[in-house]
Write a protein that holds these residues in place. Structure first.
Motif, PDB file in Angstrom:
ATOM      1  N   THR A   2       0.826  -1.162   0.000  1.00  0.00           N
ATOM      2  CA  THR A   2       0.000   0.000   0.000  1.00  0.00           C
ATOM      3  C   THR A   2       0.850   1.196   0.000  1.00  0.00           C
ATOM      4  O   THR A   2       1.996   1.175  -0.227  1.00  0.00           O
ATOM      5  CB  THR A   2      -0.781   0.121   1.282  1.00  0.00           C
ATOM      6  OG1 THR A   2       0.100   0.063   2.284  1.00  0.00           O
ATOM      7  CG2 THR A   2      -1.809  -0.785   1.328  1.00  0.00           C
ATOM      8  N   GLY A 305      -3.870  -2.020   2.934  1.00  0.00           N
ATOM      9  CA  GLY A 305      -3.057  -2.105   1.737  1.00  0.00           C
ATOM     10  C   GLY A 305      -3.413  -1.002   0.760  1.00  0.00           C
ATOM     11  O   GLY A 305      -4.203  -0.101   1.058  1.00  0.00           O
ATOM     12  N   ALA A 318       0.137  -8.617  -2.434  1.00  0.00           N
ATOM     13  CA  ALA A 318       0.455  -7.406  -3.184  1.00  0.00           C
ATOM     14  C   ALA A 318       0.778  -7.814  -4.615  1.00  0.00           C
ATOM     15  O   ALA A 318       1.421  -8.843  -4.840  1.00  0.00           O
ATOM     16  CB  ALA A 318       1.641  -6.686  -2.554  1.00  0.00           C
ATOM     17  N   ASP A 349      -2.891  -5.119  -2.315  1.00  0.00           N
ATOM     18  CA  ASP A 349      -1.762  -4.252  -2.009  1.00  0.00           C
ATOM     19  C   ASP A 349      -0.843  -4.195  -3.216  1.00  0.00           C
ATOM     20  O   ASP A 349      -1.053  -4.915  -4.207  1.00  0.00           O
ATOM     21  CB  ASP A 349      -1.025  -4.792  -0.781  1.00  0.00           C
ATOM     22  CG  ASP A 349      -0.234  -3.721  -0.038  1.00  0.00           C
ATOM     23  OD1 ASP A 349      -0.254  -2.554  -0.469  1.00  0.00           O
ATOM     24  OD2 ASP A 349       0.396  -4.060   0.981  1.00  0.00           O
TER      25      ASP A 349
END
Length: 394
Positions: A2, A305, A318, A349
């Motif tokens: 994030t 995130g 992510a 993320d």
């Protein structure tokens, strides 16, 4: 990870000298989104996955950084064995920030919260189409790393060994252009006026601070002036916009260690306490934080995130959003000494080192056990995305 988070770390020798942190820092060496990079920097080869047998059922769709190829549900290894109830909370979080493509599906996701696992799987097969994610050259094998949220002791005021500050954004800093380097921030008196009064908390070890900078967020068991200890989160607020330089790579390039495994790094730190500062200053990037309350009802969630929703341990990843949009459910298959998983995860993320079509960073959770996992993961993976059957691909 994030805007806040931070990448995984064996070179953690730089951390509290706890095994988890030691392992963590190594993996951390590559990061998320605006967060600091957090990719493992080791010489260990990635593990091998079995050859993928794919059976396309339609033409591939070109995305900005990947190819999505529709495949039958039978192509998804291990789907019937996954416990989808463990993934549903992460999906519910994504639905809090659902785009127009997912609004109808999210209504059904909420209705299925208490449904059986079999009912959830039957619904997914009926409502969603799986796509194998490949690189533009057709290669379906990518790389998985992992990150986590450290838990550290801290004090609200300096003293009793707590003398390493964690800072909010500096006074007057707008986040545009490169600011002072880590060495200047920590070693130059001329920079201190910008940071005076911006301290959130104080740690005992500068390597602990580096771990937080690499991970992008963490939990502090924070001792207040009145003696109370409360748990708070320090989340990513920004950086000095200097380039990230890997500490593990610094050690390797100088032949100070033969490999970047945590035992080698730990031994080097023990043998070279006088060079720890030099090593830390080799990474000019510096991270600033913001304090967030962590009430009891939120302690089962990770930091937020890039999608803007809390991360779920072992069910959030992510990704490169040019390949996979935030909020997309993803089937992940990986094999290695640390993780051998086939499971549903959510793309929630991103990270500055998480780049490419088949690239993911696995949120392991928080604390020592998660750090031990995150610090060891660097292995092959396959990814499949799911998309609503009645919605055109973006």
């Amino acid at each position: 990870m994030t805007s806040p988070k931070p990448l995984s770390f064996s070179t953690l020798f730089s951390s509290r000298l706890s095994l988890a942190l030691l392992l963590s820092l190594l993996a951390i060496l590559a990061g998320c989104s605006s967060k600091p990079p957090r990719a493992p920097d080791t010489l260990h080869p990635v593990s091998s996955l079995p050859r993928l047998e794919s059976n396309p059922i339609g033409p591939s769709v070109n995305r900005e950084a990947s190819l999505w190829t529709p495949v039958p549900w039978s192509d998804l290894p291990g789907f019937d064995a996954d416990n989808l109830s463990d993934a549903w909370p992460a999906w519910m979080h994504s639905c809090e920030r659902a785009t127009s493509n997912w609004l109808s599906v999210c209504t059904q996701v909420r209705q299925l919260t208490k449904a059986s696992d079999a009912e959830k799987k039957a619904w997914m097969r009926n409502a969603l189409q799986p796509y194998l994610v490949r690189k533009n050259d057709g290669n379906a094998v990518g790389m998985l790393t992992s990150y986590y949220e450290p838990v550290m002791d801290a004090a609200r005021r300096p003293g009793n060994g707590f003398n390493v500050p964690l800072y909010r954004l500096p006074t007057g800093y707008k986040g545009v252009g490169e600011w002072f380097t880590r060495e200047q921030i920590e070693g130059s008196a001329s920079v201190q006026p910008f940071l005076q009064g911006r301290e959130i908390a104080w740690l005992k070890d500068p390597v602990d601070a580096m771990v937080l900078h690499i991970q992008g967020s963490g939990r502090l068991n924070l001792r207040e002036p009145d003696g109370r200890v409360v748990q708070v989160r320090v989340a990513f607020a920004g950086t000095n916009n200097q380039p990230y330089k890997s500490i593990g790579r610094w050690l390797l390039d100088r032949d100070l260690i033969r490999d970047a495994s945590w035992p080698g790094i730990k031994q080097w730190v023990r043998n070279n306490p006088g060079r720890v500062q030099e090593m830390l200053w080799s990474n000019p990037r510096y991270v600033f934080f913001k304090e967030e309350a962590l009430p009891a009802h939120e302690q089962a969630n990770g930091p937020r995130g890039a999608q803007g929703v809390p991360l779920t341990p072992q069910r959030s990843i992510a990704v490169d959003r040019r390949s996979i949009p935030y909020g997309t459910p993803v089937w992940l298959m990986t094999a290695g000494a640390t993780l051998n998983e086939k499971r549903l995860v959510l793309a929630q993320d991103t990270g500055s080192a998480i780049v490419g079509a088949v690239r993911a960073d696995y949120f392991a959770g928080w604390g020592e056990e998660a750090g031990n996992v995150a610090g060891r993961v660097k292995q092959d993976l396959y990814l499949w995305t799911f998309w609503p059957k009645n919605v055109a691909l973006p």
